[in-house]
Design an enzyme around this catalytic site. Structure first.
Site, PDB file in Angstrom:
ATOM      1  N   ARG A 170      18.973   9.502   4.023  1.00  0.00           N
ATOM      2  CA  ARG A 170      18.154  10.636   4.901  1.00  0.00           C
ATOM      3  C   ARG A 170      19.420  11.251   5.757  1.00  0.00           C
ATOM      4  NH1 ARG A 170      14.080   8.765   9.456  1.00  0.00           N
ATOM      5  NH2 ARG A 170      15.381   7.452  10.615  1.00  0.00           N
ATOM      6  N   TYR A 229      11.124  -7.375  14.539  1.00  0.00           N
ATOM      7  CA  TYR A 229      11.098  -5.980  14.711  1.00  0.00           C
ATOM      8  C   TYR A 229       9.737  -5.355  15.459  1.00  0.00           C
ATOM      9  CZ  TYR A 229      11.078  -0.987  13.987  1.00  0.00           C
ATOM     10  OH  TYR A 229      11.087   0.307  14.373  1.00  0.00           O
ATOM     11  N   GLU A 236      22.460   9.024   6.973  1.00  0.00           N
ATOM     12  CA  GLU A 236      22.271   7.603   7.049  1.00  0.00           C
ATOM     13  C   GLU A 236      22.450   6.977   5.698  1.00  0.00           C
ATOM     14  OE1 GLU A 236      18.512   7.764  10.317  1.00  0.00           O
ATOM     15  OE2 GLU A 236      18.359   6.335   8.779  1.00  0.00           O
ATOM     16  N   ARG A 296       0.841  -1.225  -0.030  1.00  0.00           N
ATOM     17  CA  ARG A 296       0.009  -0.110  -0.083  1.00  0.00           C
ATOM     18  C   ARG A 296       0.975   1.180   0.080  1.00  0.00           C
ATOM     19  NH1 ARG A 296      -3.049   1.677   4.142  1.00  0.00           N
ATOM     20  NH2 ARG A 296      -1.247   1.345   5.419  1.00  0.00           N
ATOM     21  N   ARG A 313      -2.794  10.856   1.314  1.00  0.00           N
ATOM     22  CA  ARG A 313      -3.889  11.719   1.783  1.00  0.00           C
ATOM     23  C   ARG A 313      -4.165  12.841   1.211  1.00  0.00           C
ATOM     24  NH1 ARG A 313      -0.336  12.246   7.566  1.00  0.00           N
ATOM     25  NH2 ARG A 313      -0.609  10.024   8.304  1.00  0.00           N
ATOM     26  N   ASP A 348       8.423  -1.769  17.325  1.00  0.00           N
ATOM     27  CA  ASP A 348       8.579  -0.646  17.646  1.00  0.00           C
ATOM     28  C   ASP A 348       8.843  -0.267  19.278  1.00  0.00           C
ATOM     29  OD1 ASP A 348       8.644   1.048  15.414  1.00  0.00           O
ATOM     30  OD2 ASP A 348       6.489   1.001  15.216  1.00  0.00           O
ATOM     31  N   ARG A 408      18.966  -6.300   8.332  1.00  0.00           N
ATOM     32  CA  ARG A 408      19.448  -5.267   7.273  1.00  0.00           C
ATOM     33  C   ARG A 408      20.067  -4.143   8.368  1.00  0.00           C
ATOM     34  NH1 ARG A 408      16.771  -1.568   5.039  1.00  0.00           N
ATOM     35  NH2 ARG A 408      14.801  -1.766   6.226  1.00  0.00           N
TER      36      ARG A 408
HETATM   37  C1  LIG Z   1      17.729   2.561  13.114  1.00  0.00           C
HETATM   38  C2  LIG Z   1      16.138   2.242  13.977  1.00  0.00           C
HETATM   39  C3  LIG Z   1      15.391   3.235  14.302  1.00  0.00           C
HETATM   40  C4  LIG Z   1      14.278   2.952  15.166  1.00  0.00           C
HETATM   41  N1  LIG Z   1      13.394   3.781  15.324  1.00  0.00           N
HETATM   42  C5  LIG Z   1      12.331   3.791  15.913  1.00  0.00           C
HETATM   43  C6  LIG Z   1      11.377   4.976  16.118  1.00  0.00           C
HETATM   44  O1  LIG Z   1      11.342   5.623  15.598  1.00  0.00           O
HETATM   45  N2  LIG Z   1      10.061   4.413  16.922  1.00  0.00           N
HETATM   46  C7  LIG Z   1      10.011   3.345  17.592  1.00  0.00           C
HETATM   47  O2  LIG Z   1       8.989   3.211  18.133  1.00  0.00           O
HETATM   48  N3  LIG Z   1      10.729   2.446  17.551  1.00  0.00           N
HETATM   49  C8  LIG Z   1      12.036   2.452  16.628  1.00  0.00           C
HETATM   50  N4  LIG Z   1      12.965   1.531  16.769  1.00  0.00           N
HETATM   51  C9  LIG Z   1      12.843   0.315  17.313  1.00  0.00           C
HETATM   52  C10 LIG Z   1      13.373   0.064  18.782  1.00  0.00           C
HETATM   53  O3  LIG Z   1      14.863   0.605  18.470  1.00  0.00           O
HETATM   54  C11 LIG Z   1      13.224  -1.021  19.653  1.00  0.00           C
HETATM   55  O4  LIG Z   1      12.001  -0.931  19.755  1.00  0.00           O
HETATM   56  C12 LIG Z   1      13.941  -1.117  21.015  1.00  0.00           C
HETATM   57  O5  LIG Z   1      15.093  -0.657  21.079  1.00  0.00           O
HETATM   58  C13 LIG Z   1      13.950  -2.530  21.184  1.00  0.00           C
HETATM   59  O6  LIG Z   1      14.415  -2.794  22.656  1.00  0.00           O
HETATM   60  P1  LIG Z   1      15.075  -4.172  23.117  1.00  0.00           P
HETATM   61  O7  LIG Z   1      15.356  -4.012  24.654  1.00  0.00           O
HETATM   62  O8  LIG Z   1      14.336  -5.312  22.628  1.00  0.00           O
HETATM   63  O9  LIG Z   1      16.642  -4.373  22.449  1.00  0.00           O
HETATM   64  P2  LIG Z   1      17.900  -3.301  22.441  1.00  0.00           P
HETATM   65  O10 LIG Z   1      17.641  -2.020  22.562  1.00  0.00           O
HETATM   66  O11 LIG Z   1      18.747  -3.700  21.331  1.00  0.00           O
HETATM   67  O12 LIG Z   1      18.617  -3.957  23.902  1.00  0.00           O
HETATM   68  C14 LIG Z   1      19.171  -5.079  23.799  1.00  0.00           C
HETATM   69  C15 LIG Z   1      20.298  -4.847  24.886  1.00  0.00           C
HETATM   70  O13 LIG Z   1      21.123  -6.245  24.833  1.00  0.00           O
HETATM   71  C16 LIG Z   1      22.582  -6.023  25.034  1.00  0.00           C
HETATM   72  N5  LIG Z   1      23.148  -7.418  24.798  1.00  0.00           N
HETATM   73  C17 LIG Z   1      23.168  -8.161  23.809  1.00  0.00           C
HETATM   74  N6  LIG Z   1      23.913  -9.385  23.913  1.00  0.00           N
HETATM   75  C18 LIG Z   1      24.381  -9.064  25.301  1.00  0.00           C
HETATM   76  C19 LIG Z   1      25.157  -9.978  25.765  1.00  0.00           C
HETATM   77  N7  LIG Z   1      25.903 -11.026  25.414  1.00  0.00           N
HETATM   78  N8  LIG Z   1      25.613  -9.689  27.087  1.00  0.00           N
HETATM   79  C20 LIG Z   1      25.002  -8.305  27.622  1.00  0.00           C
HETATM   80  N9  LIG Z   1      24.345  -7.565  26.975  1.00  0.00           N
HETATM   81  C21 LIG Z   1      24.036  -7.985  25.845  1.00  0.00           C
HETATM   82  C22 LIG Z   1      22.622  -4.911  24.009  1.00  0.00           C
HETATM   83  O14 LIG Z   1      24.085  -4.262  24.303  1.00  0.00           O
HETATM   84  C23 LIG Z   1      21.548  -4.044  24.185  1.00  0.00           C
HETATM   85  O15 LIG Z   1      21.881  -3.078  25.232  1.00  0.00           O
HETATM   86  C24 LIG Z   1      14.167   1.528  15.584  1.00  0.00           C
HETATM   87  C25 LIG Z   1      14.966   0.683  15.385  1.00  0.00           C
HETATM   88  C26 LIG Z   1      16.206   0.812  14.585  1.00  0.00           C
HETATM   89  C27 LIG Z   1      16.888  -0.402  14.344  1.00  0.00           C
END
Ligand SMILES: Cc1cc2nc3c(=O)[nH]c(=O)nc-3n(C[C@H](O)[C@H](O)[C@H](O)COP(=O)(O)OP(=O)(O)OC[C@H]3O[C@@H](n4cnc5c(N)ncnc54)[C@H](O)[C@@H]3O)c2cc1C
Length: 370
Positions: A278, A352, A304, A170, A174, A354, A247
């Site tokens: 961007r 993925y 980026e 899609r 708007r 958010d 990715r």
């Molecule tokens: C480029 C990008 C842009 C984004 N923009 C948005 C947005 O605009 N809005 C939105 O709502 N969401 C966005 N997101 C999504 C958002 O980043 C995630 O929802 C969120 O960060 C996920 O949290 P998490 O705790 O699952 O993972 P993470 O934040 O990845 O936390 C995992 C942690 O585990 C740690 N870890 C991993 N392995 C080990 C190990 N062996 N020992 C100790 N520690 C370890 C890592 O260091 C990390 O700190 C975006 C994501 C990306 C990639």
């Protein structure tokens, strides 16, 4: 002492679980292999500007429970994501709306805009054979050529004629003057940065940074009854079934000695020739002011670039294809047979999420577990 929970990862998933577990009277230890808390939402202050180190993060949600939850830890500002497209110096409003159509064709009314799109869509008669035909069949050639083609080709590293049509299902159009990118009830950026918000979640909780769980597993496992693991699921099993793919994005960040580079937080470069996809100008997430409300004299921008991911690179977006889905399913079976460990978050579940979704998922776990 032995903790009830060892939480691996201080990103949003780990921080929410840690906060709730402590509140429920459990003892918790949080570790992270990085030198800082907050995982991918980490922001670092430079010249009064909260720089989003792992990519721009805009909080948006329709989930009132999640909104009420996060606003305990930070006040959110009124930031609304309204990206601008730059096509060879021509600027267009995104997402596609009446401002975009007025600039593109000089049309003034919604009827004129709709008629223009309809006329251009007719170019494609049969079933679209590739992404180019699919996009034209949805929004017509002008929007495709100026706002979709180059950007998509840079993102995928391939010509739109060689990309399958199903990538774009899609393309929302708007017929109103509405530049608000997200259709969300609640939206904003935490005042003071995401790192401060996560620090507030982790208040009173022991956190050990620069600590890699997998490199010290036996010793760390001995410290707690149960583990919540938010690192990559394939790394936990030493990649024994193969490597899950991601990715990737590469950021080039620069501090500029000027107050205003592009006048907006996000500008997408939609031509093919500009190598970056961007540019983010971080100060505009907080309206160009420091924490005392003063105008900031300098600015920080991040270009980026889409880049091929290879093992060892920072994992960003999971690849939702059959091959990776099937491999994840095999790892999930192994994970389900492990004792005293819960896999969660974007890396632990290879999904993925958010920010609002990852918080909701951690809160679900809390309901079941605590
Ligand atoms: C480029 C990008 C842009 C984004 N923009 C948005 C947005 O605009 N809005 C939105 O709502 N969401 C966005 N997101 C999504 C958002 O980043 C995630 O929802 C969120 O960060 C996920 O949290 P998490 O705790 O699952 O993972 P993470 O934040 O990845 O936390 C995992 C942690 O585990 C740690 N870890 C991993 N392995 C080990 C190990 N062996 N020992 C100790 N520690 C370890 C890592 O260091 C990390 O700190 C975006 C994501 C990306 C990639």
């Amino acid at each position: 002492m032995k903790y009830d929970y060892l939480i691996v990862g201080s990103g949003l998933y780990g921080a929410v679980f840690a906060h709730e577990a402590k509140k429920a009277g459990k003892s918790v230890l949080v570790i992270d292999k990085r030198p800082n808390i907050a995982g991918n939402v980490y922001t670092q202050e430079t010249e009064g500007i909260n720089v989003h180190i792992y990519g721009a993060h805009i909080f948006h949600t329709n989930n009132k429970e999640v909104w009420d939850y996060v606003t305990q830890f930070a006040e959110f500002n009124r930031f609304t994501n309204s990206p601008v497209a730059n096509y060879k110096g021509e600027l267009y409003s995104l997402p596609f709306n009446m401002y975009t159509f007025n600039k593109m064709w000089g049309v003034v009314t919604p009827e004129e805009a709709a008629a223009k799109i309809e006329e251009q869509r007719k170019e494609i008669t049969g079933e679209p054979k590739n992404l180019e035909e699919q996009a034209i069949s949805l929004v017509g050639r002008d929007i495709y050529e100026k706002l979709i083609k180059g950007y998509t080709e840079k993102q995928w590293g391939r010509d739109c004629k060689e990309l399958p049509s199903f990538i774009i299902k899609r393309l929302p159009v708007r017929l109103t003057f509405d530049n608000n990118y997200f259709n969300a009830l609640y939206q904003g950026i935490p005042v003071g940065g995401y790192t401060q918000m996560v620090a507030n979640m982790l208040e009173g909780i022991e956190v050990r940074l620069n600590t890699d769980y997998l490199a010290n597993k036996a010793e760390l496992d001995a410290l707690a009854d149960k583990v919540v693991y938010t690192g990559p699921i394939d790394a936990y099993f030493d990649f024994k079934l193969g490597t899950l793919e991601y990715r990737s994005v590469r950021f080039e960040t620069e501090l500029l000695d000027k107050p205003n580079f592009q006048g907006n937080a996000a500008v997408n470069y939609t031509d093919r020739e500009t190598p970056w996809t961007r540019i983010i100008e971080h100060k505009w997430f907080e309206f160009g002011k420091d924490k005392n409300g003063n105008d900031l004299p300098k600015t920080v921008i991040s270009r980026e670039y889409s880049s091929e991911w290879k093992p060892g690179d920072e994992p960003y977006y999971p690849v939702n294809d059959e091959k990776n889905g099937a491999l994840y399913a095999e790892y999930k079976k192994l994970a389900d047979s492990e004792k005293n460990i819960i896999f969660g978050g974007r890396l632990g579940e290879y999904k993925y999420y958010d920010m609002d979704a990852v918080i909701a998922s951690a809160l679900d776990l809390c309901k079941k577990e605590l």
